[in-house]
Design an enzyme around this catalytic site. Structure first.
Site, PDB file in Angstrom:
ATOM      1  N   ASN B  47     -60.485 -46.708 -33.801  1.00 24.67           N
ATOM      2  CA  ASN B  47     -59.662 -45.495 -33.805  1.00 24.67           C
ATOM      3  C   ASN B  47     -58.462 -45.693 -32.596  1.00 24.67           C
ATOM      4  OD1 ASN B  47     -58.517 -42.827 -33.700  1.00 24.67           O
ATOM      5  ND2 ASN B  47     -59.571 -42.671 -35.653  1.00 24.67           N
ATOM      6  N   HIS B  58     -57.177 -45.565 -37.837  1.00 26.51           N
ATOM      7  CA  HIS B  58     -58.472 -45.561 -38.056  1.00 26.51           C
ATOM      8  C   HIS B  58     -59.022 -46.724 -37.697  1.00 26.51           C
ATOM      9  CE1 HIS B  58     -58.860 -41.645 -40.606  1.00 26.51           C
ATOM     10  NE2 HIS B  58     -57.978 -41.313 -39.363  1.00 26.51           N
ATOM     11  N   GLU B  60     -61.383 -48.693 -39.415  1.00 29.32           N
ATOM     12  CA  GLU B  60     -61.235 -49.797 -40.582  1.00 29.32           C
ATOM     13  C   GLU B  60     -59.919 -50.496 -40.600  1.00 29.32           C
ATOM     14  OE1 GLU B  60     -62.288 -46.660 -40.580  1.00 29.32           O
ATOM     15  OE2 GLU B  60     -64.259 -46.489 -41.978  1.00 29.32           O
ATOM     16  N   SER B  85     -68.821 -42.966 -41.732  1.00 26.06           N
ATOM     17  CA  SER B  85     -68.244 -42.953 -43.204  1.00 26.06           C
ATOM     18  C   SER B  85     -66.915 -42.550 -43.439  1.00 26.06           C
ATOM     19  CB  SER B  85     -68.975 -41.700 -43.915  1.00 26.06           C
ATOM     20  OG  SER B  85     -68.610 -41.373 -45.266  1.00 26.06           O
ATOM     21  N   CYS B  87     -62.928 -42.459 -44.393  1.00 28.45           N
ATOM     22  CA  CYS B  87     -62.234 -41.377 -44.914  1.00 28.45           C
ATOM     23  C   CYS B  87     -61.754 -41.984 -46.264  1.00 28.45           C
ATOM     24  CB  CYS B  87     -61.219 -40.731 -43.943  1.00 28.45           C
ATOM     25  SG  CYS B  87     -59.789 -42.151 -44.018  1.00 28.45           S
ATOM     26  N   CYS B  90     -59.248 -45.214 -45.562  1.00 27.29           N
ATOM     27  CA  CYS B  90     -60.196 -46.233 -45.062  1.00 27.29           C
ATOM     28  C   CYS B  90     -60.832 -46.800 -46.440  1.00 27.29           C
ATOM     29  CB  CYS B  90     -60.962 -46.056 -44.032  1.00 27.29           C
ATOM     30  SG  CYS B  90     -59.844 -45.657 -42.400  1.00 27.29           S
TER      31      CYS B  90
END
Lengths: 158, 158
Positions: B47, B58, B60, B85, B87, B90
């Site tokens: 991030n 982010h 990913e 986890s 968002c 992503c």
């Protein structure tokens, strides 16, 4: 779904200008503009896959990026104008920042994940704009491989 | 849902290293690694909201960005490892590129849109990794405002 206003037409014109700029740069002609509730342009941009060799800079993502780092409250009552139906990544970004409304130029050349917007209660309008559609049709015909790559589809070789 | 393999543990360690690097830079400690079916690392990142003043980088998305522009076929049978986890943005990016599998470090500090992965038939595993969770818990406690901003929530002032 709702009807486009005069302001919607004005801002879609700016999104189209972004798309056209992208096309003229040799890129994928999709543009987007993020507008506040008072009509201030917070961010604008166009797809930069070709120009920046980027898989993530779709038009909506570019508009969010140029808007920069903002507190959550800044996205309240904003509208995202995009010349084309948003893909799943861009739809997810719109949901992440709780953008209130989405105005889509057209969804004839590509249907993204606008159904998620509906499911999540985001108001959206499809303008079925001829100018947006014609530019995309032209691009897809000229460069099907580049277009396929942008939406994760195996198109023709580039 | 399925069980993590030894390879999953190895690559989650690398995603965690990315998260830790982000924390050490003063950023939000989430890391991700995109791995091919043959175990090659295609992209990795963390991030970069704070470091680059970016609302879109982010973990990913950073991993996809470092992987660069690829044909759709390159994402076939890839696995996205992420310490947290994903968002909605992503998750949408994972669906756009038809990434086959997602391994999630933990989903106790934040539950993103992993339900969409399930709906769309993407295999995902939650490792419930203690190291990932502890790093996020520490960060959220230390900087709730920055964390809120990253997930579009109104947290405390920063």
């Amino acid at each position: 779904m709702s009807t486009p206003t005069e302001d919607d037409k004005k801002f879609m014109k700016i999104a189209y200008e972004e798309a056209k700029k992208g096309y003229d740069e040799g890129g994928i002609p999709i543009g987007a503009v993020l507008v506040s509730s008072t009509g201030e342009i917070l961010g604008r941009g166009h797809n930069r896959r070709i120009q920046d060799s980027s898989p993530i800079l779709h038009a909506e993502i570019s508009a969010l990026q140029t808007a920069g780092r903002l507190p959550a409250s800044s996205y309240k009552n904003t509208t995202m104008y995009t010349t084309l139906s948003p893909c799943s990544m861009c739809t997810g970004a719109i949901l992440l920042y709780k953008i209130s409304r989405v105005v889509i130029g057209e969804n004839r050349t590509f249907v993204g994940s606008e159904d998620w917007l509906g499911v999540k209660g985001v108001e959206f309008v499809v303008m079925d704009d001829e100018e947006c559609r014609k530019l995309m049709e032209r691009f897809i015909k000229e460069r099907p491989g580049d277009w396929g790559e942008d939406i994760g589809e195996e198109g023709e070789e580039r």
